[in-house]
Design a protein around this motif. Structure first.
Motif, mmCIF file in Angstrom:
data_model
loop_
_atom_site.group_PDB
_atom_site.id
_atom_site.type_symbol
_atom_site.label_atom_id
_atom_site.label_comp_id
_atom_site.label_asym_id
_atom_site.label_seq_id
_atom_site.Cartn_x
_atom_site.Cartn_y
_atom_site.Cartn_z
ATOM 1 N N THR A 35 0.828 -1.204 0.000
ATOM 2 C CA THR A 35 0.000 0.000 0.000
ATOM 3 C C THR A 35 0.869 1.264 0.000
ATOM 4 O O THR A 35 0.630 2.213 -0.751
ATOM 5 C CB THR A 35 -0.932 0.014 1.210
ATOM 6 N N ARG A 36 1.909 1.276 0.832
ATOM 7 C CA ARG A 36 2.778 2.449 0.884
ATOM 8 C C ARG A 36 3.546 2.623 -0.427
ATOM 9 O O ARG A 36 3.746 3.753 -0.892
ATOM 10 C CB ARG A 36 3.760 2.317 2.052
ATOM 11 N N ALA A 37 3.957 1.506 -1.012
ATOM 12 C CA ALA A 37 4.653 1.580 -2.297
ATOM 13 C C ALA A 37 3.725 2.142 -3.365
ATOM 14 O O ALA A 37 4.138 2.961 -4.198
ATOM 15 C CB ALA A 37 5.156 0.197 -2.708
ATOM 16 N N ALA A 38 2.446 1.701 -3.338
ATOM 17 C CA ALA A 38 1.479 2.205 -4.305
ATOM 18 C C ALA A 38 1.268 3.706 -4.129
ATOM 19 O O ALA A 38 1.199 4.464 -5.108
ATOM 20 C CB ALA A 38 0.154 1.454 -4.147
ATOM 21 N N GLU A 39 1.179 4.155 -2.871
ATOM 22 C CA GLU A 39 1.009 5.586 -2.608
ATOM 23 C C GLU A 39 2.232 6.372 -3.102
ATOM 24 O O GLU A 39 2.096 7.470 -3.652
ATOM 25 C CB GLU A 39 0.800 5.819 -1.108
ATOM 26 N N LEU A 40 3.401 5.800 -2.890
ATOM 27 C CA LEU A 40 4.625 6.467 -3.310
ATOM 28 C C LEU A 40 4.648 6.682 -4.817
ATOM 29 O O LEU A 40 5.116 7.721 -5.312
ATOM 30 C CB LEU A 40 5.838 5.635 -2.875
ATOM 31 N N LEU A 41 4.127 5.714 -5.567
ATOM 32 C CA LEU A 41 4.128 5.795 -7.028
ATOM 33 C C LEU A 41 2.850 6.416 -7.586
ATOM 34 O O LEU A 41 2.756 6.641 -8.800
ATOM 35 C CB LEU A 41 4.325 4.399 -7.625
ATOM 36 N N GLY A 42 1.873 6.657 -6.735
ATOM 37 C CA GLY A 42 0.629 7.269 -7.191
ATOM 38 C C GLY A 42 -0.259 6.331 -7.990
ATOM 39 O O GLY A 42 -0.923 6.771 -8.943
ATOM 40 N N ILE A 43 -0.288 5.040 -7.609
ATOM 41 C CA ILE A 43 -1.159 4.075 -8.292
ATOM 42 C C ILE A 43 -2.045 3.397 -7.255
ATOM 43 O O ILE A 43 -1.698 3.344 -6.069
ATOM 44 C CB ILE A 43 -0.338 3.007 -9.064
ATOM 45 N N PRO A 44 -3.210 2.846 -7.655
ATOM 46 C CA PRO A 44 -4.087 2.151 -6.705
ATOM 47 C C PRO A 44 -3.405 0.902 -6.145
ATOM 48 O O PRO A 44 -2.621 0.246 -6.835
ATOM 49 C CB PRO A 44 -5.314 1.793 -7.549
ATOM 50 N N GLN A 45 -3.768 0.552 -4.900
ATOM 51 C CA GLN A 45 -3.153 -0.629 -4.285
ATOM 52 C C GLN A 45 -3.476 -1.915 -5.042
ATOM 53 O O GLN A 45 -2.587 -2.765 -5.237
ATOM 54 C CB GLN A 45 -3.603 -0.718 -2.817
#
Length: 314
Positions: A35-45
């Motif tokens: 989830t944090r990686a997705a937020e970092l890249l700006g994509i849905p989890q």
């Protein structure tokens, strides 16, 4: 050999397929959480989870396993993530360099020049240029004319200030900026010290202190002596004009040098008759497009000396 080439080709195709997901894997390695990686890249989890699963399927090995409320990388995942991080750092550095070079307000200029030009001409040009472009970085390289032109031809330097300008080399282009008068520097007790002017022919038999071969000034003085019909008697050879002046002050000989400012103690400067000048110019590779920031600095240097030297040579 054919099998090896086919294996390399397959690896290249797989790497191209994996490339879009590698940033995600590197972010997972950094955060330890999808989830944090997705937020970092700006994509849905859910998109991140799908990409990780597809990435594992493509390489044929699991890349992450659950670890408490997060995840951790498997051995295969750590190997691939480390490679991804290195590749992304290289790409990021390239993107940063391209963005800098595309903006004349930033970027990097590798500038070569003769030692003597570092006293006022080059610092003055850089100071005025950075008033308008404070984020521009400069790498400064000093040396002989021969070394500077070699670095320019090899692509190690972007612009070079030299004297004289290179002639007859289609690989290089240049523009004259200004002129410096050459004078005879002599010890205060020398027999010519009281003269108002000195002819080059009168230096025949005098012990001269010169720069080494490869320096533009050495070429000019050698030609001056040859035109006057004699071969100079060389007492010392140096690599920097201030050292040559110091040897003159010590009474070890005379030297033909540019008149560039206050005369050091123990030295007198005598104009030559007829007057002799050297042309200082900026040179660049003719067939290599200049980046915007390098072109901007070149144009700045040319504009700063408009009308102060010979006609430009394109």
């Amino acid at each position: 050999m054919l099998d090896e080439l086919m294996d390399e080709s397959a690896d290249d195709r797989l790497a191209a397929t994996l490339a879009p997901a590698l940033a995600l894997l590197a972010a997972v390695a950094e955060t330890g959480h999808v989830t944090r990686a997705a937020e970092l890249l700006g994509i849905p989890q859910p998109t991140a989870s799908t990409r990780l699963a597809a990435l594992a399927g493509a390489v044929g090995a699991p890349l992450v396993i659950p670890a408490g409320r997060g995840i951790r990388l498997t051995s295969a995942g750590r190997t691939l993530a480390a490679s991804a991080a290195r590749a992304l750092a290289t790409v990021a550095a390239g993107v940063r360099e391209v963005r800098e070079e595309a903006d004349p307000g930033s970027g990097h200029v590798r500038l070569g020049f003769l030692h003597l030009l570092g006293r006022s001409l080059v610092p003055g040009l850089i100071r005025r240029f950075r008033r308008r472009h404070p984020r521009v970085r400069f790498t400064l390289v000093q040396g002989s004319r021969q070394d500077m032109l070699h670095g320019l031809r090899e692509g190690e330097i972007d612009l070079v200030f030299v004297a004289p300008l290179p002639e007859g080399d289609p690989a290089l282009a240049g523009r004259a900026l200004t002129e410096q008068e050459l004078v005879l520097s002599a010890p205060r007790a020398h027999r010519l010290a009281g003269r108002s002017r000195v002819r080059a022919a009168e230096l025949a038999g005098e012990e001269q202190i010169m720069l080494e071969h490869g320096y533009g000034l050495r070429q000019i003085v050698d030609d001056l002596c040859a035109e006057a019909g004699f071969e100079p008697r060389i007492a010392f050879e140096g690599q920097e004009s201030e050292t040559v002046r110091g040897l003159v002050a010590a009474g070890l000989g005379v030297a033909v040098l540019p008149s560039t400012g206050p005369v050091p103690p123990g030295v007198v400067e005598i104009p030559l008759s007829p007057p002799v000048y050297r042309t200082i110019g900026v040179t660049w590779r003719a067939d290599d497009p200049l980046t915007p920031v390098v072109r901007a600095f070149r144009d700045h240097a040319c504009a700063a000396h408009t009308g102060r030297g010979p006609r430009p040579r394109q």
